[in-house]
Motif scaffolding. Structure first.
Motif, PDB file in Angstrom:
ATOM      1  N   TYR A 104      29.847  34.755  37.295  1.00 61.83           N
ATOM      2  CA  TYR A 104      30.600  34.789  38.486  1.00 61.83           C
ATOM      3  C   TYR A 104      31.247  33.371  39.016  1.00 61.83           C
ATOM      4  O   TYR A 104      30.050  32.797  39.412  1.00 61.83           O
ATOM      5  N   LYS A 115      35.211  36.315  36.470  1.00 63.89           N
ATOM      6  CA  LYS A 115      34.280  36.750  35.826  1.00 63.89           C
ATOM      7  C   LYS A 115      34.344  36.423  34.252  1.00 63.89           C
ATOM      8  O   LYS A 115      35.235  36.704  33.806  1.00 63.89           O
ATOM      9  N   THR A 208      31.658  41.353  47.171  1.00 64.70           N
ATOM     10  CA  THR A 208      32.983  42.218  46.938  1.00 64.70           C
ATOM     11  C   THR A 208      34.019  41.720  46.352  1.00 64.70           C
ATOM     12  O   THR A 208      34.993  42.361  45.821  1.00 64.70           O
ATOM     13  N   CYS A 210      34.557  40.022  43.995  1.00 63.59           N
ATOM     14  CA  CYS A 210      34.290  40.105  42.486  1.00 63.59           C
ATOM     15  C   CYS A 210      34.267  41.327  41.940  1.00 63.59           C
ATOM     16  O   CYS A 210      34.175  41.542  40.584  1.00 63.59           O
ATOM     17  N   HIS A 211      34.152  42.384  42.829  1.00 67.85           N
ATOM     18  CA  HIS A 211      34.094  43.781  42.358  1.00 67.85           C
ATOM     19  C   HIS A 211      35.375  44.156  41.464  1.00 67.85           C
ATOM     20  O   HIS A 211      36.668  43.408  41.708  1.00 67.85           O
ATOM     21  N   ASP A 212      35.332  44.859  40.373  1.00 71.08           N
ATOM     22  CA  ASP A 212      36.474  45.466  39.434  1.00 71.08           C
ATOM     23  C   ASP A 212      37.023  44.273  38.829  1.00 71.08           C
ATOM     24  O   ASP A 212      38.183  44.264  38.244  1.00 71.08           O
ATOM     25  N   GLN A 213      36.262  43.096  38.524  1.00 71.01           N
ATOM     26  CA  GLN A 213      37.120  41.920  37.859  1.00 71.01           C
ATOM     27  C   GLN A 213      36.831  42.282  36.464  1.00 71.01           C
ATOM     28  O   GLN A 213      35.894  42.588  36.127  1.00 71.01           O
ATOM     29  N   ALA A 214      37.872  41.829  35.778  1.00 64.97           N
ATOM     30  CA  ALA A 214      37.894  42.068  33.949  1.00 64.97           C
ATOM     31  C   ALA A 214      37.211  40.807  33.596  1.00 64.97           C
ATOM     32  O   ALA A 214      37.459  39.801  34.160  1.00 64.97           O
TER      33      ALA A 214
END
Length: 227
Positions: A104, A115, A208, A210-214
């Protein structure tokens, strides 16, 4: 205050020159040392917190910052945007999960995160299992108590033989220096003020933002950030 302001550039220059001298000495030892034993087994570093500097062959400081390393979880956080000794340092905030092959790149200021996939899991805080023992050396004086440091040196090849490395670690497996080089670039990593603990475990958690990053399709290594 006036004295401090005038002395600061001097100490920055002194620090850079000292690191460059250590870099050239380490490079010389890496290139000239020959394997003198084959019974050594690579060790693995413990949990650590400390500071890491990155320098290229021209003596330019590419980055300097704090790191936290989880040896069991194979996680590393490196932040150079918190403390920069020279204006050539680049601001980085990297969180790497080596077992998962994920990195990240965090920008807290702008509340953004990328990411990326890690192609190469080699990093300056551990010795690869396939590393070859080179030699045991004494940095400083071996005959004067408290004036020397005994180091084991290891070397090996990068993935697909695109590069090589040389690592020096203490008898307790604390990494001191690493020299990484390819045909196009070379870097010298140095670790200082190392402590055997993770002072802030939260640094190794995914923020947070970085959450749900492809995951980006392009693959990276830790060393790509300094090229």
């Amino acid at each position: 205050m006036v004295v401090y302001c005038h002395l600061t550039p001097y100490f920055v220059t002194l620090w850079t020159r000292t690191m460059y001298a250590a870099f050239m000495l380490f490079l010389f030892v890496c290139m000239t040392a020959t394997t003198n034993a084959d019974h050594h087994q690579p060790c693995h570093s413990p949990n650590m917190t400390g500071f890491m500097s990155v320098m290229n062959l021209k003596g330019e400081v590419k980055a300097f910052g704090a790191f936290a390393y989880d040896s069991m979880g194979k996680k590393l956080r490196f932040r150079s945007n918190d403390s920069q000794p020279t204006n050539t340092s680049q601001g980085l905030d990297l969180l790497m999960f080596f077992d998962e092959g994920i990195m990240y790149e965090i920008d807290t200021k702008n509340q953004s995160c990328e990411k990326k996939a890690l192609q190469c899991t080699l990093h300056p805080l551990d010795i690869p299992d396939d590393a070859t023992f080179v030699s045991t050396i004494n940095s400083g004086s071996a005959s004067i108590e408290g004036e020397g440091l005994k180091l084991n040196m290891w070397k090996g090849s990068m993935a697909d033989n695109k590069g090589h490395y040389c690592i020096s670690v203490t008898m307790g497996c604390l990494p001191v220096n690493m020299f990484y080089f390819t045909e196009s670039s070379s870097f010298f990593f140095s670790n200082t003020d190392v402590e055997l603990e993770i002072k802030d475990p939260d640094l190794l958690l995914v923020p947070t933002i970085c959450h749900d990053q492809a995951v980006e399709e392009t693959v990276y290594s830790f060393f790509n950030e300094f090229m």
